[in-house]
Design a protein around this motif. Structure first.
Motif, mmCIF file in Angstrom:
data_model
loop_
_atom_site.group_PDB
_atom_site.id
_atom_site.type_symbol
_atom_site.label_atom_id
_atom_site.label_comp_id
_atom_site.label_asym_id
_atom_site.label_seq_id
_atom_site.Cartn_x
_atom_site.Cartn_y
_atom_site.Cartn_z
ATOM 1 N N THR A 265 49.073 31.372 129.092
ATOM 2 C CA THR A 265 47.859 31.411 129.900
ATOM 3 C C THR A 265 47.870 32.658 130.769
ATOM 4 O OG1 THR A 265 48.889 30.148 131.701
ATOM 5 C CG2 THR A 265 47.709 28.894 130.005
ATOM 6 N N LEU A 266 46.719 32.964 131.314
ATOM 7 C CA LEU A 266 46.588 34.075 132.254
ATOM 8 C C LEU A 266 45.722 33.569 133.395
ATOM 9 C CD1 LEU A 266 47.493 37.026 132.512
ATOM 10 C CD2 LEU A 266 45.299 37.713 131.553
ATOM 11 N N GLN A 267 46.237 33.685 134.606
ATOM 12 C CA GLN A 267 45.532 33.156 135.775
ATOM 13 C C GLN A 267 45.205 34.270 136.750
ATOM 14 O OE1 GLN A 267 47.790 30.472 138.235
ATOM 15 N NE2 GLN A 267 46.022 29.809 139.420
ATOM 16 N N ASP A 268 43.978 34.249 137.242
ATOM 17 C CA ASP A 268 43.553 35.191 138.273
ATOM 18 C C ASP A 268 43.981 34.637 139.632
ATOM 19 O OD1 ASP A 268 42.306 36.880 140.041
ATOM 20 O OD2 ASP A 268 40.294 36.662 139.202
ATOM 21 N N ILE A 269 44.924 35.316 140.286
ATOM 22 C CA ILE A 269 45.425 34.860 141.592
ATOM 23 C C ILE A 269 45.051 35.861 142.686
ATOM 24 C CG2 ILE A 269 47.324 33.534 140.595
ATOM 25 C CD1 ILE A 269 49.189 35.858 141.429
ATOM 26 N N THR A 270 44.002 36.650 142.439
ATOM 27 C CA THR A 270 43.599 37.690 143.385
ATOM 28 C C THR A 270 43.300 37.112 144.762
ATOM 29 O OG1 THR A 270 42.610 38.926 141.550
ATOM 30 C CG2 THR A 270 41.986 39.583 143.781
ATOM 31 N N GLU A 271 42.538 36.032 144.803
ATOM 32 C CA GLU A 271 42.160 35.439 146.087
ATOM 33 C C GLU A 271 43.391 35.000 146.865
ATOM 34 O OE1 GLU A 271 39.572 31.611 147.740
ATOM 35 O OE2 GLU A 271 39.117 32.463 145.763
ATOM 36 N N ARG A 272 44.350 34.416 146.171
ATOM 37 C CA ARG A 272 45.583 33.955 146.823
ATOM 38 C C ARG A 272 46.384 35.137 147.367
ATOM 39 N NH1 ARG A 272 49.224 30.429 143.016
ATOM 40 N NH2 ARG A 272 47.133 29.538 142.720
ATOM 41 N N VAL A 273 46.489 36.205 146.567
ATOM 42 C CA VAL A 273 47.238 37.386 146.991
ATOM 43 C C VAL A 273 46.581 38.048 148.197
ATOM 44 C CG1 VAL A 273 47.942 39.719 146.323
ATOM 45 C CG2 VAL A 273 48.217 37.829 144.708
ATOM 46 N N GLU A 274 45.248 38.184 148.148
ATOM 47 C CA GLU A 274 44.537 38.830 149.248
ATOM 48 C C GLU A 274 44.634 37.999 150.523
ATOM 49 O OE1 GLU A 274 43.535 41.737 149.192
ATOM 50 O OE2 GLU A 274 43.485 42.195 147.063
ATOM 51 N N THR A 275 44.623 36.664 150.389
ATOM 52 C CA THR A 275 44.765 35.798 151.562
ATOM 53 C C THR A 275 46.135 35.986 152.199
ATOM 54 O OG1 THR A 275 43.245 34.144 150.643
ATOM 55 C CG2 THR A 275 44.764 33.405 152.367
ATOM 56 N N ARG A 276 47.165 36.059 151.349
ATOM 57 C CA ARG A 276 48.525 36.263 151.865
ATOM 58 C C ARG A 276 48.648 37.622 152.542
ATOM 59 N NH1 ARG A 276 52.169 33.972 146.797
ATOM 60 N NH2 ARG A 276 51.783 31.745 147.171
ATOM 61 N N LYS A 277 48.022 38.636 151.960
ATOM 62 C CA LYS A 277 48.062 39.973 152.559
ATOM 63 C C LYS A 277 47.399 39.970 153.933
ATOM 64 C CE LYS A 277 48.200 43.139 148.602
ATOM 65 N NZ LYS A 277 47.447 44.224 147.908
ATOM 66 N N ALA A 278 46.224 39.321 154.013
ATOM 67 C CA ALA A 278 45.497 39.273 155.272
ATOM 68 C C ALA A 278 46.298 38.516 156.329
ATOM 69 C CB ALA A 278 44.133 38.598 155.062
ATOM 70 N N LEU A 279 46.941 37.415 155.908
ATOM 71 C CA LEU A 279 47.769 36.641 156.838
ATOM 72 C C LEU A 279 48.952 37.465 157.329
ATOM 73 C CD1 LEU A 279 48.437 33.989 158.242
ATOM 74 C CD2 LEU A 279 49.629 33.252 156.160
ATOM 75 N N LYS A 280 49.585 38.196 156.410
ATOM 76 C CA LYS A 280 50.727 39.029 156.793
ATOM 77 C C LYS A 280 50.307 40.117 157.769
ATOM 78 C CE LYS A 280 54.445 41.877 154.891
ATOM 79 N NZ LYS A 280 55.057 42.466 153.677
ATOM 80 N N GLN A 281 49.154 40.741 157.513
ATOM 81 C CA GLN A 281 48.661 41.789 158.409
ATOM 82 C C GLN A 281 48.355 41.222 159.781
ATOM 83 O OE1 GLN A 281 45.315 43.427 156.297
ATOM 84 N NE2 GLN A 281 46.586 44.696 154.939
ATOM 85 N N SER A 282 47.777 40.014 159.798
ATOM 86 C CA SER A 282 47.466 39.363 161.073
ATOM 87 C C SER A 282 48.745 39.054 161.844
ATOM 88 C CB SER A 282 46.681 38.074 160.810
ATOM 89 O OG SER A 282 46.415 37.384 162.014
ATOM 90 N N GLU A 283 49.755 38.557 161.127
ATOM 91 C CA GLU A 283 51.036 38.242 161.773
ATOM 92 C C GLU A 283 51.700 39.504 162.304
ATOM 93 O OE1 GLU A 283 53.054 36.275 158.630
ATOM 94 O OE2 GLU A 283 52.277 34.290 159.144
#
Length: 204
Positions: free
Chosen positions: A107-125
Motif C-alpha cells: 500500500t501507499l499512504q499519504d501522511i502529509t497532514e500528519r507530518v505537517e502537524t508534527r512539524k508545526a507542533l515542533k516549531q511551536s514547542e
C-alpha cells in the motif's frame, strides 16, 4: 474515518521479471496523475519521487529482491511534478516454488497532514522553549504533583541552585518556600494544598 482512509491509501504491485508496475486508481491520484493514463514504468515512477529520496526507495527494491530485511521508509513526491507530499509505503513479497521473489505488493499512504502537524507542533514547542529559557524573568513549569518539569536560569538563580539539580524537585525541596516572606509562607502552602486537593477530586 473511512472516507479519509480511501483518499489517503492506494495499492500497488511490482512484477520482478519485467519491472512492470500496477496501481490502484488512488495511487495515480496520490501522484496527481489521471487513472486513465498508462501506469508509469519503474524508471518513470522513480522520477515522481523527490530526488533526495530516490536512493532509499531503490535500496528497498534491491533488498526485497535480495530477500534482506528492510527499514521503514517515508519518501516525498517530486515537487516539480505537483504538490509536495509525504508518502509511506508497505512492502510484501510473493515467491515462486523455489523461494525466489516474483512479485512485490503493498500500500501507499499519504501522511502529509500528519507530518505537517508534527512539524508545526515542533516549531511551536521550539518557539516556546526559546522564549521560556531566554526570558529575564524567572519561570518554572510544574507537573500535577507540583514538581519542577522545567525551569529557566533566572529562576534557578533565585533558588541559588543549578538548573539540572532542580528538575524533579517539589517547590519545598527546591527551596522556594524558604525564599518567601515567613508571614506569607503558611498562606501560600495552604493554597498549594487546596489546589492539589481540587486536582485530585477532578481526577477522581
Amino acid at each position: 474515518n473511512v472516507i479519509y482512509l480511501v483518499k489517503t491509501f492506494g495499492n500497488w504491485e511490482f512484477e520482478v521479471s519485467s519491472k512492470s508496475m500496477h496501481w490502484s486508481k488512488q495511487i495515480y491520484r496520490l501522484f496527481e496523475l489521471e487513472p486513465a493514463e498508462k501506469t508509469p514504468s519503474y524508471s518513470e515512477f522513480l522520477q515522481l519521487i523527490h530526488p533526495e529520496d530516490r536512493e532509499p526507495v531503490i535500496k528497498v527494491f534491491d533488498k526485497l529482491q535480495e530477500q534482506k530485511d528492510i527499514e521503514n521508509v517515508i519518501f516525498r513526491t517530486n515537487p516539480e511534478k505537483g504538490c509536495l507530499k509525504y508518502l509511506r509505503p508497505t512492502w510484501h513479497v510473493v515467491k515462486d516454488n523455489k523461494g525466489l521473489p516474483v512479485k512485490f505488493f503493498g500500500t501507499l499512504q499519504d501522511i502529509t497532514e500528519r507530518v505537517e502537524t508534527r512539524k508545526a507542533l515542533k516549531q511551536s514547542e521550539e518557539k516556546f522553549s526559546k522564549a521560556f529559557h531566554s526570558n529575564v524573568l524567572g519561570f518554572a513549569i510544574y507537573d500535577e504533583d507540583f514538581r519542577i518539569v522545567d525551569i529557566n536560569e533566572p529562576y534557578a538563580a533565585i533558588l541559588e541552585n543549578a538548573r539540572d539539580e532542580l528538575l524533579g524537585k517539589s517547590s519545598d525541596e527546591a527551596g522556594l518556600i524558604s525564599k518567601i516572606n515567613p508571614e506569607k509562607r503558611e498562606a501560600i502552602s495552604q493554597e498549594i494544598e487546596v489546589m492539589l486537593n481540587i486536582d485530585g477530586q477532578l481526577s477522581n
